[in-house]
Enzyme design. Structure first.
Site, PDB file in Angstrom:
ATOM      1  CG  ASP A 218      -2.195   0.698   1.248  1.00 57.62           C
ATOM      2  OD1 ASP A 218      -1.432   1.733   0.672  1.00 57.62           O
ATOM      3  OD2 ASP A 218      -3.121   1.183   1.861  1.00 57.62           O
ATOM      4  CG  HIS A 309      -8.653   0.103  -4.238  1.00 58.64           C
ATOM      5  ND1 HIS A 309     -10.259   1.542  -4.178  1.00 58.64           N
ATOM      6  CD2 HIS A 309      -7.414   0.872  -4.206  1.00 58.64           C
ATOM      7  CE1 HIS A 309      -9.269   2.604  -3.067  1.00 58.64           C
ATOM      8  NE2 HIS A 309      -7.775   2.476  -3.360  1.00 58.64           N
TER       9      HIS A 309
HETATM   10  C1  HEM Z   1      -3.978   2.399  -4.474  1.00 56.57           C
HETATM   11  C2  HEM Z   1      -5.189   0.012  -0.341  1.00 56.57           C
HETATM   12  C3  HEM Z   1      -8.903   3.392   0.378  1.00 56.57           C
HETATM   13  C4  HEM Z   1      -6.424   6.235  -2.935  1.00 56.57           C
HETATM   14  C5  HEM Z   1      -4.098   1.331  -4.113  1.00 56.57           C
HETATM   15  C6  HEM Z   1      -3.202   0.186  -3.804  1.00 56.57           C
HETATM   16  C7  HEM Z   1      -3.733  -0.494  -2.625  1.00 56.57           C
HETATM   17  C8  HEM Z   1      -4.623   0.302  -1.679  1.00 56.57           C
HETATM   18  C9  HEM Z   1      -3.666  -1.527  -2.043  1.00 56.57           C
HETATM   19  C10 HEM Z   1      -2.633  -0.228  -4.442  1.00 56.57           C
HETATM   20  C11 HEM Z   1      -1.051  -0.269  -4.498  1.00 56.57           C
HETATM   21  C12 HEM Z   1      -0.843   2.252  -4.494  1.00 56.57           C
HETATM   22  O1  HEM Z   1      -0.581   2.526  -5.363  1.00 56.57           O
HETATM   23  O2  HEM Z   1      -0.512   2.067  -3.038  1.00 56.57           O
HETATM   24  C13 HEM Z   1      -6.242   0.678  -0.346  1.00 56.57           C
HETATM   25  C14 HEM Z   1      -7.413   0.208   0.614  1.00 56.57           C
HETATM   26  C15 HEM Z   1      -7.978   1.268   1.797  1.00 56.57           C
HETATM   27  C16 HEM Z   1      -7.760   2.817   0.315  1.00 56.57           C
HETATM   28  C17 HEM Z   1      -7.078  -0.709   1.894  1.00 56.57           C
HETATM   29  C18 HEM Z   1      -9.041   1.126   2.485  1.00 56.57           C
HETATM   30  C19 HEM Z   1      -9.175   0.519   3.426  1.00 56.57           C
HETATM   31  C20 HEM Z   1      -8.156   4.859  -0.194  1.00 56.57           C
HETATM   32  C21 HEM Z   1      -8.891   6.001  -0.405  1.00 56.57           C
HETATM   33  C22 HEM Z   1      -8.562   6.404  -1.321  1.00 56.57           C
HETATM   34  C23 HEM Z   1      -7.704   6.212  -1.948  1.00 56.57           C
HETATM   35  C24 HEM Z   1     -10.503   6.232   0.860  1.00 56.57           C
HETATM   36  C25 HEM Z   1      -8.710   7.699  -1.589  1.00 56.57           C
HETATM   37  C26 HEM Z   1     -10.059   8.669  -1.642  1.00 56.57           C
HETATM   38  C27 HEM Z   1      -5.601   5.643  -3.432  1.00 56.57           C
HETATM   39  C28 HEM Z   1      -4.638   6.602  -4.974  1.00 56.57           C
HETATM   40  C29 HEM Z   1      -4.484   4.853  -5.380  1.00 56.57           C
HETATM   41  C30 HEM Z   1      -4.610   4.050  -4.462  1.00 56.57           C
HETATM   42  C31 HEM Z   1      -5.275   7.971  -5.452  1.00 56.57           C
HETATM   43  C32 HEM Z   1      -3.613   4.597  -5.991  1.00 56.57           C
HETATM   44  C33 HEM Z   1      -3.782   5.299  -7.249  1.00 56.57           C
HETATM   45  C34 HEM Z   1      -3.251   4.604  -8.923  1.00 56.57           C
HETATM   46  O3  HEM Z   1      -2.960   5.930  -9.191  1.00 56.57           O
HETATM   47  O4  HEM Z   1      -2.041   3.510  -9.355  1.00 56.57           O
HETATM   48  N1  HEM Z   1      -5.342   1.596  -2.652  1.00 56.57           N
HETATM   49  N2  HEM Z   1      -7.238   1.817  -0.148  1.00 56.57           N
HETATM   50  N3  HEM Z   1      -7.712   4.695  -1.587  1.00 56.57           N
HETATM   51  N4  HEM Z   1      -5.537   4.004  -3.359  1.00 56.57           N
HETATM   52 FE1  HEM Z   1      -5.727   2.739  -2.103  1.00 56.57          FE
END
Ligand code: HEM
Length: 400
Positions: A218, A309
């Site tokens: 993450d 996601h």
């Molecule tokens: C990407 C998990 C909530 C925004 C990711 C990734 C994971 C992840 C595993 C892919 C690896 C990375 O680029 O970090 C989670 C989990 C969440 C959560 C477990 C809740 C428990 C959120 C929320 C937002 C968000 C609430 C914003 C409103 C993003 C963004 C990316 C991302 C902007 C990068 C996307 C990209 O450009 O590839 N998240 N996330 N995430 N997440 Fe989340």
């Protein structure tokens, strides 16, 4: 600027006694100090153009607490200013391993600062009460309601937000306790969340992406300080009291781990759009390979699913919206033997209206597959102003 009447008197009237101030000697050094190890002796400079704890050079400390405070009825801008002066003096001491406030114990000194950072900011509710509504930056408008969410008001919002991070949980607790005591008579605690991430020294590569409690890497696609756009994405560059500051969106997001853990790993990977073990995008390559969102498999299906996601959150599908995600895991024991686990989501950006808000709206509109396994329980927005040099206090420009 804002006219602020009075000074320390407003707080002295509340009956506070302070042991430490810039012109008084620091409390006696403890006598039972042990030699500090490589983790305890680390320091992150408190002073600078930006507050520490947002993009600190140290990847991310292992422990954090975030707390919100509300001003007590009748506390005015002068009382708040005195509080901020006290917190600044305390943070200067604590982050260099010296005790602060009226604490006589030796907890912090025995551990060293352990890369302690203290980051302080203001909630929207301070404007229209302590400060005129006109002083509130447009970016600090309360966040809109998001469809399908019901946030717990008692654990949301707040006049002041304080993020305390360090590589030792005792240091984190003790530092926040000190700040709470220094707030007495001016502000009272509203809510507090505690979180953790990978411990210091656990891996040979401290810069490697950490795993959350769903087991995913993450933070892979976070903006990087080495990128030219980093400063503009994370920090406010426009003139005004927030110059050099950053907006922090806090969310307590519970993970429905029982349901999540029933999914086969391949299905979990479709939820996110990345491989679980390596973090590589499902379009191929390794963790650092850019995702190819147009790529399809032999069956004609998108390799990174339409409702995954990363696709719905990617800047490319949100008019460039981006934020620095620097969250912490939580695993809070419940009465009866259960545990509530999830993510204290912390997202830093120059403006939530071009960061968290459109991305979260797109995740909801696109029915993010991950949302079947998460619940947003509480949230807050704080304007964390720029950093201070010696002799200044946190948030000073708001009072000028
Ligand atoms: C990407 C998990 C909530 C925004 C990711 C990734 C994971 C992840 C595993 C892919 C690896 C990375 O680029 O970090 C989670 C989990 C969440 C959560 C477990 C809740 C428990 C959120 C929320 C937002 C968000 C609430 C914003 C409103 C993003 C963004 C990316 C991302 C902007 C990068 C996307 C990209 O450009 O590839 N998240 N996330 N995430 N997440 Fe989340």
């Amino acid at each position: 600027g804002l006219a602020v009447a009075g000074g320390a008197g407003a707080v002295a009237g509340a009956g506070l006694q302070l042991a430490a101030s810039p012109d008084q000697p620091t409390p006696t050094a403890p006598t039972n100090t042990v030699a500090l190890g490589s983790v305890g002796s680390q320091t992150v400079p408190f002073h600078g153009a930006r507050q520490a704890g947002i993009a600190t050079p140290i990847q991310r400390q292992a422990h954090a607490r975030i707390a919100a405070f509300d001003l007590v009825p009748g506390a005015d801008a002068a009382a708040l200013r005195t509080l901020l002066q006290r917190w600044t003096t305390a943070a200067e001491a604590l982050t260099t391993g010296r005790p602060a406030g009226n604490r006589t114990d030796t907890m912090t000194a025995d551990s060293g600062p352990a890369a302690l950072t203290v980051t302080v900011g203001f909630g929207p509710s301070l404007f229209g009460t302590v400060f005129p509504a006109s002083a509130r930056p447009a970016a600090l408008a309360p966040l809109p309601a998001f469809g399908g969410e019901s946030l717990d008001a008692a654990r949301s919002d707040g006049d002041l937000g304080v993020l305390v991070c360090a590589d030792d949980p005792v240091v984190v607790f003790s530092a926040l306790r000190t700040l709470e005591q220094l707030a007495a008579g001016v502000a009272t605690p509203r809510w507090q969340f505690a979180g953790f991430t990978r411990g210091r020294g656990v891996t040979t590569n401290e810069g490697a992406t950490v795993r959350n409690l769903m087991g995913q890497l993450d933070g892979t696609k976070n903006p990087k300080p080495s990128e030219a756009t980093f400063g503009k994405t994370v920090f406010v560059s426009a003139d005004g009291w927030m110059r050099g500051g950053s907006y922090l969106v806090v969310r307590r997001i519970r993970m429905l781990l029982d349901e999540w853990e029933e999914l086969p790993v391949t299905a979990q990977e479709q939820v996110i759009g990345r491989k679980k073990a390596s973090g590589a995008p499902l379009s191929g390559g390794v963790e650092t390979t850019p995702a190819n969102f147009g790529r399809r498999g032999p069956d004609g299906e998108l390799l990174i699913p339409a409702d995954s996601h990363v696709r719905l959150a990617a800047a490319a599908f949100n008019r460039g919206a981006a934020m620095l995600r620097r969250g912490y895991s939580f695993a809070d024991p419940q009465p009866g033997g259960g545990v509530e686990a999830g993510l204290i989501f912390l997202a830093w950006q120059a403006d939530p209206r071009t960061g968290f808000v459109p991305v979260h709206q797109n995740l909801i509109a696109g029915k993010d597959r991950l949302s079947r396994f998460t619940r947003h329980e509480a949230g807050a927005l704080f304007a964390m102003p720029g950093g201070v040099t010696r002799g200044e206090y946190l948030g000073q420009r708001l009072f000028e």
